[in-house]
Design a protein around this motif. Structure first.
Motif, PDB file in Angstrom:
ATOM      1  N   ASP A  79      -2.353   4.238   0.176  1.00 59.94           N
ATOM      2  CA  ASP A  79      -1.961   2.877  -0.183  1.00 59.94           C
ATOM      3  C   ASP A  79      -2.897   1.857   0.458  1.00 59.94           C
ATOM      4  OD1 ASP A  79       0.141   3.822  -1.665  1.00 59.94           O
ATOM      5  OD2 ASP A  79       1.682   3.346  -0.189  1.00 59.94           O
ATOM      6  N   LEU A  80      -3.262   2.096   1.725  1.00 59.87           N
ATOM      7  CA  LEU A  80      -4.154   1.170   2.418  1.00 59.87           C
ATOM      8  C   LEU A  80      -5.510   1.102   1.713  1.00 59.87           C
ATOM      9  CD1 LEU A  80      -4.331  -0.669   4.930  1.00 59.87           C
ATOM     10  CD2 LEU A  80      -5.290   1.282   6.169  1.00 59.87           C
ATOM     11  N   LYS A  81      -6.005   2.241   1.293  1.00 58.66           N
ATOM     12  CA  LYS A  81      -7.311   2.277   0.634  1.00 58.66           C
ATOM     13  C   LYS A  81      -7.292   1.545  -0.706  1.00 58.66           C
ATOM     14  CE  LYS A  81      -8.737   6.619   2.822  1.00 58.66           C
ATOM     15  NZ  LYS A  81      -8.950   8.068   2.621  1.00 58.66           N
ATOM     16  N   ARG A  82      -6.155   1.609  -1.418  1.00 57.71           N
ATOM     17  CA  ARG A  82      -6.102   0.941  -2.723  1.00 57.71           C
ATOM     18  C   ARG A  82      -5.603  -0.496  -2.611  1.00 57.71           C
ATOM     19  NH1 ARG A  82      -1.158   0.581  -5.295  1.00 57.71           N
ATOM     20  NH2 ARG A  82       0.578   1.727  -4.359  1.00 57.71           N
ATOM     21  N   GLY A  83      -5.152  -0.893  -1.401  1.00 52.15           N
ATOM     22  CA  GLY A  83      -4.783  -2.288  -1.171  1.00 52.15           C
ATOM     23  C   GLY A  83      -3.397  -2.680  -1.613  1.00 52.15           C
ATOM     24  N   GLY A  84      -2.483  -1.728  -1.713  1.00 53.23           N
ATOM     25  CA  GLY A  84      -1.123  -2.059  -2.100  1.00 53.23           C
ATOM     26  C   GLY A  84      -0.164  -0.955  -1.738  1.00 53.23           C
ATOM     27  N   GLY A  85       1.109  -1.311  -1.590  1.00 48.75           N
ATOM     28  CA  GLY A  85       2.108  -0.318  -1.206  1.00 48.75           C
ATOM     29  C   GLY A  85       2.456  -0.439   0.263  1.00 48.75           C
ATOM     30  N   MET A  86       2.848   0.674   0.873  1.00 50.80           N
ATOM     31  CA  MET A  86       3.255   0.665   2.276  1.00 50.80           C
ATOM     32  C   MET A  86       2.009   0.791   3.148  1.00 50.80           C
ATOM     33  SD  MET A  86       6.139   2.977   4.197  1.00 50.80           S
ATOM     34  CE  MET A  86       6.687   2.564   5.854  1.00 50.80           C
ATOM     35  N   VAL A  87       1.503  -0.355   3.590  1.00 51.68           N
ATOM     36  CA  VAL A  87       0.230  -0.384   4.316  1.00 51.68           C
ATOM     37  C   VAL A  87       0.424  -0.711   5.799  1.00 51.68           C
ATOM     38  CG1 VAL A  87      -1.055  -1.001   2.240  1.00 51.68           C
ATOM     39  CG2 VAL A  87      -0.158  -2.819   3.709  1.00 51.68           C
ATOM     40  N   TYR A  88       1.643  -0.579   6.309  1.00 54.81           N
ATOM     41  CA  TYR A  88       1.963  -1.011   7.661  1.00 54.81           C
ATOM     42  C   TYR A  88       2.599   0.124   8.461  1.00 54.81           C
ATOM     43  CZ  TYR A  88       6.475  -1.470   5.327  1.00 54.81           C
ATOM     44  OH  TYR A  88       7.605  -1.218   4.584  1.00 54.81           O
ATOM     45  N   ALA A  89       2.647  -0.090   9.789  1.00 52.60           N
ATOM     46  CA  ALA A  89       3.285   0.855  10.702  1.00 52.60           C
ATOM     47  C   ALA A  89       3.910   0.082  11.851  1.00 52.60           C
ATOM     48  CB  ALA A  89       2.268   1.860  11.244  1.00 52.60           C
ATOM     49  N   GLU A  90       4.842   0.742  12.551  1.00 48.79           N
ATOM     50  CA  GLU A  90       5.501   0.123  13.701  1.00 48.79           C
ATOM     51  C   GLU A  90       5.799   1.195  14.738  1.00 48.79           C
ATOM     52  OE1 GLU A  90       9.328  -2.795  14.334  1.00 48.79           O
ATOM     53  OE2 GLU A  90       9.667  -0.877  13.331  1.00 48.79           O
TER      54      GLU A  90
END
Length: 233
Positions: A79-90
Motif C-alpha cells: 500500500d505504501l508503494k502504491r500511495g494508498g491504503g493502510m500506510v501507517y503504523a503505531e
C-alpha cells in the motif's frame, strides 16, 4: 536473553502501561496456547508483526541497551508503494531510565516519537552523508510543529506530551532520564526486518532467547517458530 527475564519484563511492562491509562488490545493478554488455538483467526496479526517485541540489540544487557515495544497496528508495504491504503503504523514502547536505544536511521520509515508520560526522553541526533551517519553534520526536525535546526549530536529533551518528527536519514539514539518513559511511535509502515540501519554494525534488531522456562506471552520474533507462516490473505 533468558525467557524468564522476558516474562518478568513483560509483566512489568503491562502494569507500567496500564498505570499511564493505556490499555493494550485483547490479544496482548493471550497465552501462547490461546494464540496457537486461534491461529486461523490471526493471520493479519502475524503478517503485520503485531504484538510484543523486546530486544537487547545483541549487547546482552537489556537494562543498559534495550527496548520494550508493542506494535498495535501496521500497514502494508504494498500500500505504501502504491500511495494508498493502510500506510501507517503505531507502537507503544517503554524506554527505561538510562537505557540506550542505539544510534540508527530508517530507509523508508518516517516517524513521530512521543513522550506519553514518565521522565524525560532524550533524543540525540545527527545528519547523514551517503547513507551513513555523519557526526559532523546536524539536521532539521519538527517538534510538535515547531522547526528545530540542531547541531551535530545535539540532544532534544522531550517532556511528557512533547514529540519529534524524524525522517529517513535522521540518525537518532534515545534514552530516558529521571524516570522510565512511556513512548508512543506513530509512523509510516514499519518493517523491522529490513528498515533499521544501525551505526554500530555489531548491533542487531532481534535478540536470541535462552529457553529456561515456558513463555508467558509470545514475542513477534516467536511467531515463525511457534505459530508458523500466516495464511495467505
Amino acid at each position: 536473553m533468558l525467557r524468564s527475564d522476558i516474562n518478568r519484563i513483560l509483566r512489568e511492562a503491562e502494569a507500567f502501561m496500564l498505570s499511564h491509562g493505556y490499555i493494550l488490545p485483547p490479544f496482548s493478554r493471550w497465552s501462547p496456547e490461546e494464540m496457537k488455538a486461534r491461529k486461523g483467526e490471526i493471520s493479519a496479526i502475524l503478517r503485520a508483526g503485531l504484538g510484543w517485541d523486546m530486544t537487547d540489540f545483541g549487547k546482552g544487557d537489556f537494562l543498559k541497551t534495550g527496548l520494550l515495544l508493542f506494535t498495535t497496528r501496521n500497514g502494508r508495504l504494498e500500500d505504501l508503494k502504491r500511495g494508498g491504503g493502510m500506510v501507517y503504523a503505531e507502537k507503544a514502547m517503554i524506554s527505561r531510565k538510562d537505557q540506550l536505544t542505539p544510534n540508527h536511521t530508517h530507509i523508508v520509515k518516517s516517524e513521530d516519537i512521543i513522550n506519553r508520560g514518565g521522565g524525560v526522553l532524550v533524543v540525540e541526533l545527527f545528519g547523514g552523508t551517503s547513507d551513513a551517519c555523519d557526526r559532523q553534520k546536524g539536521t532539521t526536525v519538527f517538534c510538535d510543529g515547531i522547526e528545530r535546526t540542531l547541531a551535530p549530536g545535539e540532544r532534544l529533551r522531550l517532556s511528557p506530551g512533547e514529540s519529534v518528527t524524524l525522517m529517513p536519514g535522521d540518525w537518532h539514539a534515545f534514552w530516558a532520564e529521571e524516570a522510565d518513559v512511556f513512548v508512543a511511535e506513530v509512523s509510516t509502515v514499519n518493517d523491522d526486518t529490513a528498515d533499521n540501519i544501525f551505526e554500530d554494525p555489531e548491533v542487531t534488531r532481534f535478540s536470541g532467547i535462552e529457553e529456561d522456562e515456558a513463555p508467558w506471552r509470545l514475542l513477534v520474533s516467536d511467531y515463525p517458530t511457534m505459530l508458523g507462516t500466516p495464511d495467505q490473505a
